[in-house]
Design a protein around this motif. Structure first.
Motif, PDB file in Angstrom:
ATOM      1  N   LYS A  10       0.837  -1.201   0.000  1.00  0.00           N
ATOM      2  CA  LYS A  10       0.000   0.000   0.000  1.00  0.00           C
ATOM      3  C   LYS A  10       0.873   1.253   0.000  1.00  0.00           C
ATOM      4  CE  LYS A  10      -3.923   2.038   2.341  1.00  0.00           C
ATOM      5  NZ  LYS A  10      -4.941   1.853   3.356  1.00  0.00           N
ATOM      6  N   LYS A  11       1.932   1.225   0.791  1.00  0.00           N
ATOM      7  CA  LYS A  11       2.856   2.356   0.852  1.00  0.00           C
ATOM      8  C   LYS A  11       3.516   2.592  -0.508  1.00  0.00           C
ATOM      9  CE  LYS A  11       7.166   3.844   3.031  1.00  0.00           C
ATOM     10  NZ  LYS A  11       8.237   3.491   3.938  1.00  0.00           N
ATOM     11  N   LEU A  12       3.930   1.512  -1.157  1.00  0.00           N
ATOM     12  CA  LEU A  12       4.565   1.632  -2.468  1.00  0.00           C
ATOM     13  C   LEU A  12       3.600   2.165  -3.515  1.00  0.00           C
ATOM     14  CD1 LEU A  12       6.810  -1.489  -3.124  1.00  0.00           C
ATOM     15  CD2 LEU A  12       7.435   0.907  -3.338  1.00  0.00           C
ATOM     16  N   ARG A  13       2.357   1.691  -3.461  1.00  0.00           N
ATOM     17  CA  ARG A  13       1.375   2.118  -4.435  1.00  0.00           C
ATOM     18  C   ARG A  13       1.057   3.606  -4.278  1.00  0.00           C
ATOM     19  NH1 ARG A  13      -2.744  -0.986  -3.308  1.00  0.00           N
ATOM     20  NH2 ARG A  13      -1.853  -2.891  -4.078  1.00  0.00           N
ATOM     21  N   GLY A  14       1.115   4.081  -3.054  1.00  0.00           N
ATOM     22  CA  GLY A  14       0.971   5.519  -2.822  1.00  0.00           C
ATOM     23  C   GLY A  14       2.261   6.177  -3.273  1.00  0.00           C
ATOM     24  N   SER A  15       2.567   7.298  -2.763  1.00  0.00           N
ATOM     25  CA  SER A  15       3.796   7.959  -3.201  1.00  0.00           C
ATOM     26  C   SER A  15       4.953   7.675  -2.256  1.00  0.00           C
ATOM     27  CB  SER A  15       3.565   9.464  -3.330  1.00  0.00           C
ATOM     28  OG  SER A  15       3.111   9.974  -2.090  1.00  0.00           O
ATOM     29  N   GLY A  16       4.813   6.632  -1.439  1.00  0.00           N
ATOM     30  CA  GLY A  16       5.869   6.286  -0.502  1.00  0.00           C
ATOM     31  C   GLY A  16       7.115   5.773  -1.200  1.00  0.00           C
ATOM     32  N   THR A  17       8.214   5.903  -0.533  1.00  0.00           N
ATOM     33  CA  THR A  17       9.475   5.414  -1.086  1.00  0.00           C
ATOM     34  C   THR A  17      10.044   4.351  -0.157  1.00  0.00           C
ATOM     35  OG1 THR A  17      10.745   7.108   0.062  1.00  0.00           O
ATOM     36  CG2 THR A  17      10.013   7.627  -2.169  1.00  0.00           C
ATOM     37  N   ILE A  18      10.914   3.536  -0.703  1.00  0.00           N
ATOM     38  CA  ILE A  18      11.605   2.520   0.083  1.00  0.00           C
ATOM     39  C   ILE A  18      13.084   2.579  -0.258  1.00  0.00           C
ATOM     40  CG2 ILE A  18       9.619   0.974   0.303  1.00  0.00           C
ATOM     41  CD1 ILE A  18      10.885  -0.728  -1.944  1.00  0.00           C
ATOM     42  N   ILE A  53      16.876   1.075  -1.210  1.00  0.00           N
ATOM     43  CA  ILE A  53      17.376   0.082  -2.164  1.00  0.00           C
ATOM     44  C   ILE A  53      17.468  -1.277  -1.476  1.00  0.00           C
ATOM     45  CG2 ILE A  53      19.398  -0.624  -3.507  1.00  0.00           C
ATOM     46  CD1 ILE A  53      19.865   2.389  -4.042  1.00  0.00           C
ATOM     47  N   GLU A  54      17.854  -1.277  -0.206  1.00  0.00           N
ATOM     48  CA  GLU A  54      17.958  -2.531   0.547  1.00  0.00           C
ATOM     49  C   GLU A  54      16.600  -3.223   0.645  1.00  0.00           C
ATOM     50  OE1 GLU A  54      19.226   0.395   1.682  1.00  0.00           O
ATOM     51  OE2 GLU A  54      21.351  -0.025   1.411  1.00  0.00           O
ATOM     52  N   THR A  55      15.551  -2.446   0.889  1.00  0.00           N
ATOM     53  CA  THR A  55      14.207  -3.029   0.963  1.00  0.00           C
ATOM     54  C   THR A  55      13.786  -3.563  -0.396  1.00  0.00           C
ATOM     55  OG1 THR A  55      13.591  -1.562   2.775  1.00  0.00           O
ATOM     56  CG2 THR A  55      11.789  -2.566   1.534  1.00  0.00           C
ATOM     57  N   SER A  56      14.075  -2.823  -1.440  1.00  0.00           N
ATOM     58  CA  SER A  56      13.775  -3.285  -2.791  1.00  0.00           C
ATOM     59  C   SER A  56      14.490  -4.603  -3.086  1.00  0.00           C
ATOM     60  CB  SER A  56      14.197  -2.217  -3.808  1.00  0.00           C
ATOM     61  OG  SER A  56      14.007  -2.667  -5.109  1.00  0.00           O
ATOM     62  N   ASP A  57      15.746  -4.687  -2.699  1.00  0.00           N
ATOM     63  CA  ASP A  57      16.513  -5.924  -2.894  1.00  0.00           C
ATOM     64  C   ASP A  57      15.921  -7.076  -2.083  1.00  0.00           C
ATOM     65  OD1 ASP A  57      18.228  -4.593  -4.598  1.00  0.00           O
ATOM     66  OD2 ASP A  57      19.825  -4.353  -3.101  1.00  0.00           O
ATOM     67  N   ARG A  58      15.497  -6.784  -0.833  1.00  0.00           N
ATOM     68  CA  ARG A  58      14.876  -7.823   0.001  1.00  0.00           C
ATOM     69  C   ARG A  58      13.580  -8.330  -0.625  1.00  0.00           C
ATOM     70  NH1 ARG A  58      14.082  -4.877   4.876  1.00  0.00           N
ATOM     71  NH2 ARG A  58      12.129  -5.997   4.984  1.00  0.00           N
ATOM     72  N   ILE A  59      12.788  -7.420  -1.183  1.00  0.00           N
ATOM     73  CA  ILE A  59      11.536  -7.801  -1.834  1.00  0.00           C
ATOM     74  C   ILE A  59      11.817  -8.727  -3.016  1.00  0.00           C
ATOM     75  CG2 ILE A  59       9.628  -6.940  -3.252  1.00  0.00           C
ATOM     76  CD1 ILE A  59       9.687  -4.400  -1.448  1.00  0.00           C
ATOM     77  N   ARG A  60      12.752  -8.318  -3.849  1.00  0.00           N
ATOM     78  CA  ARG A  60      13.067  -9.143  -5.038  1.00  0.00           C
ATOM     79  C   ARG A  60      13.653 -10.490  -4.623  1.00  0.00           C
ATOM     80  NH1 ARG A  60      14.054  -3.846  -7.947  1.00  0.00           N
ATOM     81  NH2 ARG A  60      12.403  -3.884  -9.518  1.00  0.00           N
ATOM     82  N   HIS A  61      14.456 -10.518  -3.605  1.00  0.00           N
ATOM     83  CA  HIS A  61      15.009 -11.782  -3.117  1.00  0.00           C
ATOM     84  C   HIS A  61      13.885 -12.678  -2.603  1.00  0.00           C
ATOM     85  CE1 HIS A  61      16.846 -14.486  -0.106  1.00  0.00           C
ATOM     86  NE2 HIS A  61      17.755 -14.608  -1.047  1.00  0.00           N
ATOM     87  N   TYR A  62      12.967 -12.108  -1.839  1.00  0.00           N
ATOM     88  CA  TYR A  62      11.840 -12.878  -1.317  1.00  0.00           C
ATOM     89  C   TYR A  62      11.002 -13.447  -2.456  1.00  0.00           C
ATOM     90  CZ  TYR A  62       7.626 -14.133   1.166  1.00  0.00           C
ATOM     91  OH  TYR A  62       6.551 -14.825   1.662  1.00  0.00           O
ATOM     92  N   ILE A  63      10.753 -12.634  -3.477  1.00  0.00           N
ATOM     93  CA  ILE A  63       9.965 -13.109  -4.618  1.00  0.00           C
ATOM     94  C   ILE A  63      10.668 -14.278  -5.295  1.00  0.00           C
ATOM     95  CG2 ILE A  63       9.223 -12.485  -6.955  1.00  0.00           C
ATOM     96  CD1 ILE A  63       8.514  -9.691  -5.812  1.00  0.00           C
ATOM     97  N   ARG A  64      11.963 -14.152  -5.526  1.00  0.00           N
ATOM     98  CA  ARG A  64      12.705 -15.243  -6.190  1.00  0.00           C
ATOM     99  C   ARG A  64      12.715 -16.512  -5.343  1.00  0.00           C
ATOM    100  NH1 ARG A  64      16.372 -11.124  -7.156  1.00  0.00           N
ATOM    101  NH2 ARG A  64      17.737 -11.969  -5.566  1.00  0.00           N
ATOM    102  N   THR A  65      13.029 -16.383  -4.070  1.00  0.00           N
ATOM    103  CA  THR A  65      13.122 -17.584  -3.240  1.00  0.00           C
ATOM    104  C   THR A  65      11.746 -18.117  -2.876  1.00  0.00           C
ATOM    105  OG1 THR A  65      13.310 -16.268  -1.227  1.00  0.00           O
ATOM    106  CG2 THR A  65      15.364 -16.957  -2.281  1.00  0.00           C
TER     107      THR A  65
END
Length: 75
Positions: A36-44, A46-58
């Motif tokens: 929800k935060k990402l869909r709004g104008s929130g920012t995250i 780079i580390e969080t972005s990397d964690r998200i992509r890692h979680y998706i892959r694994t």
């Protein structure tokens, strides 16, 4: 397409594929309001972005292995 838009597209594909709610996905990463935060104008970070992509892959790999194991048992 912006990096945030690309990340949201990846998250949506993962949620659709795994039938996971946005809150459950975010909770697994430590913040149930993450999507929800990402869909709004929130920012995250780079580390969080990397964690998200890692979680998706694994996470996808684990789900595929479980599915293949169930199919093998049924055969």
């Amino acid at each position: 397409m912006s990096t945030r838009a690309e990340l949201l597209k990846e998250i949506k594909a993962y949620l659709d594929t795994t039938n996971t709610s946005e809150a459950a996905f975010g909770h697994a990463l430590g913040n149930s309001r993450l999507v929800k935060k990402l869909r709004g104008s929130g920012t995250i970070s780079i580390e969080t972005s990397d964690r998200i992509r890692h979680y998706i892959r694994t996470g996808e790999a684990k789900k595929k292995r479980r599915h293949l194991a169930r199919v093998a048992i049924l055969v």
